[in-house]
Design a protein around this motif. Sequence first.
Motif, PDB file in Angstrom:
ATOM      1  N   TRP A  27     -47.493  22.959 -18.643  1.00 52.02           N
ATOM      2  CA  TRP A  27     -45.910  22.871 -17.859  1.00 52.02           C
ATOM      3  C   TRP A  27     -44.989  22.484 -18.796  1.00 52.02           C
ATOM      4  CZ3 TRP A  27     -45.103  22.349 -12.285  1.00 52.02           C
ATOM      5  CH2 TRP A  27     -46.283  22.905 -11.242  1.00 52.02           C
ATOM      6  N   ASP A  28     -43.854  22.881 -18.429  1.00 46.55           N
ATOM      7  CA  ASP A  28     -42.363  22.362 -19.113  1.00 46.55           C
ATOM      8  C   ASP A  28     -42.232  21.069 -18.324  1.00 46.55           C
ATOM      9  OD1 ASP A  28     -42.323  24.240 -21.098  1.00 46.55           O
ATOM     10  OD2 ASP A  28     -41.104  25.523 -19.825  1.00 46.55           O
ATOM     11  N   VAL A  29     -41.786  19.995 -19.005  1.00 47.64           N
ATOM     12  CA  VAL A  29     -41.736  18.713 -18.173  1.00 47.64           C
ATOM     13  C   VAL A  29     -40.080  18.361 -18.695  1.00 47.64           C
ATOM     14  CG1 VAL A  29     -41.982  16.361 -18.174  1.00 47.64           C
ATOM     15  CG2 VAL A  29     -43.944  18.149 -18.226  1.00 47.64           C
ATOM     16  N   ALA A  30     -39.093  17.912 -17.557  1.00 45.45           N
ATOM     17  CA  ALA A  30     -37.947  17.457 -17.751  1.00 45.45           C
ATOM     18  C   ALA A  30     -37.965  15.995 -17.271  1.00 45.45           C
ATOM     19  CB  ALA A  30     -36.789  18.214 -17.061  1.00 45.45           C
ATOM     20  N   VAL A  31     -37.602  14.941 -18.154  1.00 54.82           N
ATOM     21  CA  VAL A  31     -37.856  13.459 -17.673  1.00 54.82           C
ATOM     22  C   VAL A  31     -36.514  13.028 -17.324  1.00 54.82           C
ATOM     23  CG1 VAL A  31     -38.369  11.183 -18.168  1.00 54.82           C
ATOM     24  CG2 VAL A  31     -39.600  13.095 -19.034  1.00 54.82           C
ATOM     25  N   HIS A  32     -36.063  12.341 -16.369  1.00 54.41           N
ATOM     26  CA  HIS A  32     -34.924  11.441 -15.853  1.00 54.41           C
ATOM     27  C   HIS A  32     -34.964  10.210 -15.695  1.00 54.41           C
ATOM     28  CE1 HIS A  32     -30.899  10.827 -14.809  1.00 54.41           C
ATOM     29  NE2 HIS A  32     -31.373  10.193 -13.480  1.00 54.41           N
ATOM     30  N   ASP A  33     -34.590   9.304 -16.492  1.00 62.38           N
ATOM     31  CA  ASP A  33     -34.848   7.871 -16.850  1.00 62.38           C
ATOM     32  C   ASP A  33     -33.463   7.193 -17.343  1.00 62.38           C
ATOM     33  OD1 ASP A  33     -35.381   5.186 -17.057  1.00 62.38           O
ATOM     34  OD2 ASP A  33     -37.568   5.702 -16.892  1.00 62.38           O
ATOM     35  N   PRO A  34     -32.666   6.380 -16.698  1.00 69.31           N
ATOM     36  CA  PRO A  34     -31.545   5.871 -17.363  1.00 69.31           C
ATOM     37  C   PRO A  34     -31.788   4.815 -18.558  1.00 69.31           C
ATOM     38  CG  PRO A  34     -31.980   4.864 -15.359  1.00 69.31           C
ATOM     39  CD  PRO A  34     -32.802   5.988 -15.136  1.00 69.31           C
ATOM     40  N   ASP A  35     -33.097   4.416 -18.798  1.00 63.84           N
ATOM     41  CA  ASP A  35     -33.518   3.408 -19.687  1.00 63.84           C
ATOM     42  C   ASP A  35     -33.404   4.247 -20.906  1.00 63.84           C
ATOM     43  OD1 ASP A  35     -34.869   1.672 -21.555  1.00 63.84           O
ATOM     44  OD2 ASP A  35     -36.791   1.938 -20.409  1.00 63.84           O
ATOM     45  N   PRO A  36     -32.437   3.398 -22.075  1.00 61.38           N
ATOM     46  CA  PRO A  36     -32.347   4.272 -23.360  1.00 61.38           C
ATOM     47  C   PRO A  36     -33.549   4.061 -24.075  1.00 61.38           C
ATOM     48  CG  PRO A  36     -31.452   1.998 -23.152  1.00 61.38           C
ATOM     49  CD  PRO A  36     -31.635   2.282 -21.980  1.00 61.38           C
ATOM     50  N   GLU A  37     -34.588   3.324 -23.768  1.00 57.98           N
ATOM     51  CA  GLU A  37     -35.943   3.587 -24.383  1.00 57.98           C
ATOM     52  C   GLU A  37     -37.021   4.535 -24.159  1.00 57.98           C
ATOM     53  OE1 GLU A  37     -37.045   1.249 -27.306  1.00 57.98           O
ATOM     54  OE2 GLU A  37     -34.912   1.410 -27.380  1.00 57.98           O
ATOM     55  N   ALA A  38     -36.641   5.262 -22.920  1.00 59.53           N
ATOM     56  CA  ALA A  38     -37.641   6.041 -22.261  1.00 59.53           C
ATOM     57  C   ALA A  38     -38.012   7.283 -23.182  1.00 59.53           C
ATOM     58  CB  ALA A  38     -36.887   6.945 -21.153  1.00 59.53           C
ATOM     59  N   GLY A  39     -37.193   7.623 -24.245  1.00 60.39           N
ATOM     60  CA  GLY A  39     -37.746   8.681 -25.209  1.00 60.39           C
ATOM     61  C   GLY A  39     -38.895   8.003 -26.006  1.00 60.39           C
ATOM     62  N   ARG A  40     -38.694   6.828 -26.396  1.00 55.33           N
ATOM     63  CA  ARG A  40     -39.748   6.208 -27.144  1.00 55.33           C
ATOM     64  C   ARG A  40     -41.028   5.842 -26.405  1.00 55.33           C
ATOM     65  NH1 ARG A  40     -41.678   1.351 -27.608  1.00 55.33           N
ATOM     66  NH2 ARG A  40     -40.052   0.276 -26.375  1.00 55.33           N
ATOM     67  N   LYS A  41     -40.682   5.285 -25.257  1.00 54.95           N
ATOM     68  CA  LYS A  41     -42.066   4.960 -24.323  1.00 54.95           C
ATOM     69  C   LYS A  41     -42.693   6.191 -24.030  1.00 54.95           C
ATOM     70  CE  LYS A  41     -39.650   0.846 -22.485  1.00 54.95           C
ATOM     71  NZ  LYS A  41     -38.956   0.391 -21.470  1.00 54.95           N
ATOM     72  N   ILE A  42     -42.226   7.414 -23.852  1.00 53.09           N
ATOM     73  CA  ILE A  42     -42.682   8.537 -23.211  1.00 53.09           C
ATOM     74  C   ILE A  42     -43.464   9.223 -24.643  1.00 53.09           C
ATOM     75  CG2 ILE A  42     -42.584  11.003 -22.661  1.00 53.09           C
ATOM     76  CD1 ILE A  42     -42.027   9.506 -20.499  1.00 53.09           C
ATOM     77  N   ALA A  43     -42.919   8.910 -25.652  1.00 56.28           N
ATOM     78  CA  ALA A  43     -43.497   9.647 -27.086  1.00 56.28           C
ATOM     79  C   ALA A  43     -44.882   8.741 -27.317  1.00 56.28           C
ATOM     80  CB  ALA A  43     -42.595   9.233 -28.214  1.00 56.28           C
ATOM     81  N   ALA A  44     -44.853   7.333 -27.092  1.00 49.43           N
ATOM     82  CA  ALA A  44     -45.970   6.415 -27.233  1.00 49.43           C
ATOM     83  C   ALA A  44     -47.253   7.292 -26.175  1.00 49.43           C
ATOM     84  CB  ALA A  44     -45.567   4.919 -26.955  1.00 49.43           C
ATOM     85  N   VAL A  45     -46.838   7.190 -25.020  1.00 48.74           N
ATOM     86  CA  VAL A  45     -47.988   7.547 -24.009  1.00 48.74           C
ATOM     87  C   VAL A  45     -48.364   8.739 -24.542  1.00 48.74           C
ATOM     88  CG1 VAL A  45     -48.382   8.063 -21.680  1.00 48.74           C
ATOM     89  CG2 VAL A  45     -46.766   6.191 -22.283  1.00 48.74           C
ATOM     90  N   LEU A  46     -47.305   9.721 -24.741  1.00 45.67           N
ATOM     91  CA  LEU A  46     -47.820  11.098 -24.940  1.00 45.67           C
ATOM     92  C   LEU A  46     -48.725  11.348 -26.120  1.00 45.67           C
ATOM     93  CD1 LEU A  46     -47.533  14.054 -24.359  1.00 45.67           C
ATOM     94  CD2 LEU A  46     -45.428  14.173 -25.592  1.00 45.67           C
ATOM     95  N   ALA A  47     -48.532  10.562 -27.274  1.00 43.26           N
ATOM     96  CA  ALA A  47     -49.472  10.283 -28.481  1.00 43.26           C
ATOM     97  C   ALA A  47     -50.683   9.881 -28.054  1.00 43.26           C
ATOM     98  CB  ALA A  47     -48.762   9.441 -29.712  1.00 43.26           C
ATOM     99  N   ASN A  48     -50.904   8.938 -27.348  1.00 44.82           N
ATOM    100  CA  ASN A  48     -52.502   8.666 -26.787  1.00 44.82           C
ATOM    101  C   ASN A  48     -52.666   9.766 -26.190  1.00 44.82           C
ATOM    102  OD1 ASN A  48     -52.176   5.928 -27.854  1.00 44.82           O
ATOM    103  ND2 ASN A  48     -51.536   4.920 -25.915  1.00 44.82           N
TER     104      ASN A  48
END
Length: 488
Positions: A27-48
């Motif tokens: 699936w294509d995924v669009a994430v909406h989160d006002p947290d400026p760290e959201a990209g970093r956090k998602i990347a860490a989860v996705l790596a795992n």
Amino acid sequence: MTGKKAAIVGGGVIGGGWAARFLLNGWDVAVHDPDPEAGRKIAAVLANARAALPALADVPLPPEGRLTFAATMGEAVEGAAWVQESVSERIDLKRRVYAQIQQANADVPIGSSTSGFKASDLQDGAANPARIIVVHPFNPVYLLPLAEISGSPATPAAFVEETAALVRAIGMFPLVVRHEIDAFIGNRFLEAVWREALWMVKDGIATTAEIDEAIRMGFGLRWGQMGLFETYRIAGGEAGMRHFMAQFGPALQWPWTRLTDVPAFDDALVDLVASQSDAQSGRYTIRELERIRDRNLVGFLRVLKANDWGAGAVLNAWDAARRPAGPPPLPERLDAPLVTARFDVLPDWLDYNGHMTEARYLHACTLTTDAFLDLIDARLNHVAQGFSYYSAETHVRHLAEGKLGDRLTGSVQVLHADDKRIHVWVRIERGDDLLATIEQMLLHVDMKAARACPAPRRVLDRLDPIAAAHAALPRPEGAGRHVGQGRV
């Protein structure tokens, strides 16, 4: 790729897990989160997730979807086939989020990751309450299959079924909660265990580490494959559950627990639990603990999968849904070795040196040649008719070390084929690194007669074009070597 888009609203631990689960299912995924760290956090989860979920699949996953981050709710949900809300557990916040989603896309289905709010609470005041439903996962979302689905009287039965089908399609197990209830099924049970654990810590009976040891060294292993009631059924011996109830039922009246009482949730209790937890696990970072957890879960789930039991049966069904009904189509171009398998080096593939053990090089060959036999229509349906290709001779060269988490590919070059034999050259590679070559002779066998026989025409019609194309390829370096032969 599915061509579908999922919108993830809230990119914390749970939202990130959902993003990974959808992405790795194409699936294509669009994430909406006002947290400026959201990209970093998602990347860490996705790596795992990338290191773990493919290790549970025996059928290749689809190409990974595209991940984007949306600045607005409208941008996130535009064109979405599903929205998964994973914001903080505040009912007022969740209702505001639903209002924004439905203002931008009135009919889009919305699943909530809430841990306890009922669907009717979430739907209250919504413009389209019938399109809001509870889909409560367990962490890590990208590995654990359970998703509790709970609607309300306003939820159409068809929407419940639609939600369950979506959950199955991404490799999860939909548990439909038959009646609305706060905290659903799993968390109701966990809350009781959590309260009793807090009492034992507060009263000095056990530390956080000792309670965790009681779970993971004992009944937790049973629960992971059989749950509560099936475990107790066995405990009743040959007479089963009725005997267990008669034998242990009176204990329900004994004052073993303090579940009817709640410890004061004050700073002292928080400090006590937090300090014991730090002593227990503080030597690891959270990311290290996540990776340890994921490796252990993959190993456990692989065993369940081999036995087609519990969560393993869910994974087998997920594989089956992605497995072609018949033999896969032959590649358009056959003038190169055929990449037939992609797989990861798993924890149980390693020896005491931390390297891929010898048997697993042969296992990697098996994965590769099995996929090749699928390609020529000579696998399970062929075996069901009483025929199979047997390995008559195998020569493995170990050229490099495979290590945990390595992504490997297996390719097949046909050196020779006739109606009874296939002589293949298998390469196991990590990117541009050649880890092993395996030269193998396969004989077509009538299993009932226990002797070689010609393969049927439907198999040869797929094998012959490959063999003819590969006949023009250079003979691989090392083909025909014997054990101990010096290198040129």
